[in-house]
Design a protein around this motif. Structure first.
Motif, PDB file in Angstrom:
ATOM      1  N   LYS A  57      50.487  27.473  40.432  1.00  0.00           N
ATOM      2  CA  LYS A  57      49.103  27.885  39.290  1.00  0.00           C
ATOM      3  C   LYS A  57      48.150  29.073  40.185  1.00  0.00           C
ATOM      4  O   LYS A  57      49.203  29.294  41.075  1.00  0.00           O
ATOM      5  N   ALA A  58      48.539  29.458  39.695  1.00  0.00           N
ATOM      6  CA  ALA A  58      47.259  30.808  40.753  1.00  0.00           C
ATOM      7  C   ALA A  58      46.325  30.175  40.574  1.00  0.00           C
ATOM      8  O   ALA A  58      45.246  29.553  40.351  1.00  0.00           O
ATOM      9  N   LEU A  59      45.674  30.824  41.806  1.00  0.00           N
ATOM     10  CA  LEU A  59      44.860  31.045  42.857  1.00  0.00           C
ATOM     11  C   LEU A  59      43.310  31.683  42.253  1.00  0.00           C
ATOM     12  O   LEU A  59      43.797  32.472  42.355  1.00  0.00           O
ATOM     13  N   GLU A  60      42.062  30.649  42.459  1.00  0.00           N
ATOM     14  CA  GLU A  60      40.970  30.545  41.670  1.00  0.00           C
ATOM     15  C   GLU A  60      40.299  31.496  42.843  1.00  0.00           C
ATOM     16  O   GLU A  60      40.787  30.814  43.757  1.00  0.00           O
ATOM     17  N   GLU A  61      39.135  32.401  42.897  1.00  0.00           N
ATOM     18  CA  GLU A  61      38.223  33.026  43.311  1.00  0.00           C
ATOM     19  C   GLU A  61      37.463  31.326  44.738  1.00  0.00           C
ATOM     20  O   GLU A  61      37.935  31.576  46.131  1.00  0.00           O
ATOM     21  N   ASN A  62      37.112  30.513  44.207  1.00  0.00           N
ATOM     22  CA  ASN A  62      36.553  29.405  44.593  1.00  0.00           C
ATOM     23  C   ASN A  62      37.215  28.305  45.733  1.00  0.00           C
ATOM     24  O   ASN A  62      36.692  28.032  46.652  1.00  0.00           O
ATOM     25  N   GLU A  63      38.698  28.631  45.637  1.00  0.00           N
ATOM     26  CA  GLU A  63      39.829  27.937  46.640  1.00  0.00           C
ATOM     27  C   GLU A  63      40.280  29.122  48.272  1.00  0.00           C
ATOM     28  O   GLU A  63      40.424  28.400  48.489  1.00  0.00           O
ATOM     29  N   ILE A  64      40.440  30.332  47.773  1.00  0.00           N
ATOM     30  CA  ILE A  64      40.374  31.254  48.700  1.00  0.00           C
ATOM     31  C   ILE A  64      39.573  32.115  48.970  1.00  0.00           C
ATOM     32  O   ILE A  64      39.227  32.750  50.588  1.00  0.00           O
ATOM     33  N   LYS A  65      38.425  32.351  48.402  1.00  0.00           N
ATOM     34  CA  LYS A  65      37.708  32.781  49.696  1.00  0.00           C
ATOM     35  C   LYS A  65      37.242  33.085  50.518  1.00  0.00           C
ATOM     36  O   LYS A  65      36.548  34.142  51.044  1.00  0.00           O
ATOM     37  N   ASN A  66      36.907  31.760  50.714  1.00  0.00           N
ATOM     38  CA  ASN A  66      36.645  31.210  52.712  1.00  0.00           C
ATOM     39  C   ASN A  66      37.597  32.122  53.525  1.00  0.00           C
ATOM     40  O   ASN A  66      36.925  31.876  55.097  1.00  0.00           O
ATOM     41  N   PHE A  67      38.976  32.316  52.519  1.00  0.00           N
ATOM     42  CA  PHE A  67      40.028  33.079  53.867  1.00  0.00           C
ATOM     43  C   PHE A  67      39.447  34.719  53.930  1.00  0.00           C
ATOM     44  O   PHE A  67      40.348  34.653  54.803  1.00  0.00           O
ATOM     45  N   PHE A  68      39.281  34.806  53.377  1.00  0.00           N
ATOM     46  CA  PHE A  68      38.909  36.843  53.288  1.00  0.00           C
ATOM     47  C   PHE A  68      38.312  36.702  55.034  1.00  0.00           C
ATOM     48  O   PHE A  68      37.192  35.907  55.586  1.00  0.00           O
ATOM     49  N   ALA A  96      35.900  38.819  57.281  1.00  0.00           N
ATOM     50  CA  ALA A  96      34.922  39.311  57.012  1.00  0.00           C
ATOM     51  C   ALA A  96      34.335  41.104  56.285  1.00  0.00           C
ATOM     52  O   ALA A  96      35.801  42.246  56.733  1.00  0.00           O
ATOM     53  N   GLY A  97      33.405  41.224  55.112  1.00  0.00           N
ATOM     54  CA  GLY A  97      33.314  42.498  54.930  1.00  0.00           C
ATOM     55  C   GLY A  97      35.017  42.485  53.542  1.00  0.00           C
ATOM     56  O   GLY A  97      34.318  43.745  53.043  1.00  0.00           O
ATOM     57  N   HIS A  98      35.003  41.341  53.350  1.00  0.00           N
ATOM     58  CA  HIS A  98      36.138  41.309  52.594  1.00  0.00           C
ATOM     59  C   HIS A  98      35.851  40.416  51.191  1.00  0.00           C
ATOM     60  O   HIS A  98      35.331  39.046  51.252  1.00  0.00           O
ATOM     61  N   SER A  99      36.396  40.931  50.142  1.00  0.00           N
ATOM     62  CA  SER A  99      36.269  39.434  49.296  1.00  0.00           C
ATOM     63  C   SER A  99      36.272  39.672  47.854  1.00  0.00           C
ATOM     64  O   SER A  99      37.486  40.051  48.255  1.00  0.00           O
ATOM     65  N   PHE A 100      36.893  38.146  47.073  1.00  0.00           N
ATOM     66  CA  PHE A 100      37.826  38.395  46.154  1.00  0.00           C
ATOM     67  C   PHE A 100      37.367  39.308  45.220  1.00  0.00           C
ATOM     68  O   PHE A 100      36.431  39.753  45.211  1.00  0.00           O
ATOM     69  N   SER A 101      39.196  39.894  44.567  1.00  0.00           N
ATOM     70  CA  SER A 101      39.158  40.529  43.272  1.00  0.00           C
ATOM     71  C   SER A 101      40.053  40.327  42.322  1.00  0.00           C
ATOM     72  O   SER A 101      40.688  39.882  42.515  1.00  0.00           O
ATOM     73  N   ASN A 102      39.169  40.629  40.870  1.00  0.00           N
ATOM     74  CA  ASN A 102      40.032  39.987  39.667  1.00  0.00           C
ATOM     75  C   ASN A 102      41.084  41.337  39.284  1.00  0.00           C
ATOM     76  O   ASN A 102      41.807  40.581  38.928  1.00  0.00           O
ATOM     77  N   ASP A 103      41.495  42.114  39.806  1.00  0.00           N
ATOM     78  CA  ASP A 103      42.180  43.017  39.653  1.00  0.00           C
ATOM     79  C   ASP A 103      44.084  42.343  40.655  1.00  0.00           C
ATOM     80  O   ASP A 103      44.759  43.064  39.713  1.00  0.00           O
ATOM     81  N   PHE A 104      43.390  41.420  41.194  1.00  0.00           N
ATOM     82  CA  PHE A 104      45.110  40.757  41.312  1.00  0.00           C
ATOM     83  C   PHE A 104      45.133  39.479  41.427  1.00  0.00           C
ATOM     84  O   PHE A 104      44.074  38.535  41.593  1.00  0.00           O
ATOM     85  N   ILE A 105      46.379  38.597  41.304  1.00  0.00           N
ATOM     86  CA  ILE A 105      46.330  37.596  40.858  1.00  0.00           C
ATOM     87  C   ILE A 105      47.633  36.924  41.673  1.00  0.00           C
ATOM     88  O   ILE A 105      48.202  37.883  42.103  1.00  0.00           O
ATOM     89  N   ALA A 106      46.970  36.255  42.665  1.00  0.00           N
ATOM     90  CA  ALA A 106      48.327  34.730  43.752  1.00  0.00           C
ATOM     91  C   ALA A 106      48.207  34.373  43.457  1.00  0.00           C
ATOM     92  O   ALA A 106      47.213  33.073  42.700  1.00  0.00           O
ATOM     93  N   ARG A 107      49.792  33.944  42.649  1.00  0.00           N
ATOM     94  CA  ARG A 107      50.523  32.328  42.049  1.00  0.00           C
ATOM     95  C   ARG A 107      50.964  32.265  43.298  1.00  0.00           C
ATOM     96  O   ARG A 107      52.154  32.575  43.748  1.00  0.00           O
ATOM     97  N   ILE A 108      50.945  30.654  42.863  1.00  0.00           N
ATOM     98  CA  ILE A 108      52.178  29.770  43.603  1.00  0.00           C
ATOM     99  C   ILE A 108      53.045  29.452  42.780  1.00  0.00           C
ATOM    100  O   ILE A 108      52.349  28.905  41.641  1.00  0.00           O
ATOM    101  N   TYR A 109      54.485  29.813  42.452  1.00  0.00           N
ATOM    102  CA  TYR A 109      55.572  28.916  42.027  1.00  0.00           C
ATOM    103  C   TYR A 109      56.277  28.336  42.720  1.00  0.00           C
ATOM    104  O   TYR A 109      56.690  28.583  44.345  1.00  0.00           O
TER     105      TYR A 109
END
Length: 214
Positions: free
Chosen positions: A65-76, A78-91
């Motif tokens: 599925k498409a990964l949501e902000e709460n799933e990947i936000k801790n893996f950015f 320092a100084g970077h954050s999640f953006s809704n401009d991009f969709i990261a999806r597992i197939y």
């Protein structure tokens, strides 16, 4: 003497309006903006990859599925954050990467891929060609930002799907910074959710794509 000083000043002012702009002005002002956009997408993809690595190490199932902000936000970083401009999806796909298999890969023959994608902003598209493709500023930004050999680029339609490198028989290529022969897996290119945003074959909607095997 005073008249000559005034005349020289006037000529200098006039010349300032007629001098041609610097040849590298777009490299200094426009390309860096495209580089920032590309770098943000790469960072989000790498954060998603880090999430996948963590899930595998912890023996957690990977959702198709498409990964949501709460799933990947801790893996950015320092100084970077999640953006809704991009969709990261597992197939989850069959062994030939031609058909999606829902949330389960169906045994050892199943294949997974992570794809991050986004429409290319209109300001960086050459709309005078069919199909549209990125303009020179954006292509230069790709070369400045992405290393060779990375499956990152813009979508382009493919007429001949018989190449040995096109293992899934995909009708969509990924044009990278070096114009290498890369293909978006057919299972992804045909997916309905993906095509809502990125459908280069029927609607001419090209996207920027980063594809990684899992």
């Amino acid at each position: 003497m005073y008249i000559w000083v005034v005349l020289a000043t006037f000529l200098a002012i006039l010349a300032s309006y007629t001098l041609s702009p610097r040849e590298d002005i777009r490299k200094l002002t426009v390309e860096p903006l495209a580089e920032v956009f590309i770098a943000k997408m790469v960072t989000q993809h790498e954060a998603a990859l880090a999430y996948v690595k963590y899930m595998k190490k912890a023996n957690h199932p990977l959702p198709a599925k498409a990964l949501e902000e709460n799933e990947i936000k801790n893996f950015f970083p320092a100084g970077h954050s999640f953006s809704n401009d991009f969709i990261a999806r597992i197939y989850c796909m069959d062994e030939n990467r031609a058909i999606t298999q829902g949330s389960s890969c169906g045994g050892s023959d199943g294949k997974r891929a992570l794809v991050t994608y986004s429409p290319i902003p209109l300001r960086w598209l050459n709309t005078h060609v069919d199909p549209e493709r990125p303009n020179v500023d954006f292509l230069n930004a790709m070369k400045n930002t992405i290393n060779s050999g990375v499956m990152f680029g813009y979508m382009a339609p493919v007429d001949d799907t018989s190449s040995e490198k096109n293992i899934s028989g995909s009708h969509v290529a990924i044009v990278d910074r070096d114009n290498s022969e890369n293909y978006l897996y057919k299972a992804i290119a045909d997916d309905g959710e993906f095509r809502k945003m990125c459908d280069v074959t029927e609607e001419g909607k090209i996207c920027l794509v980063y594809q990684s095997n899992l």
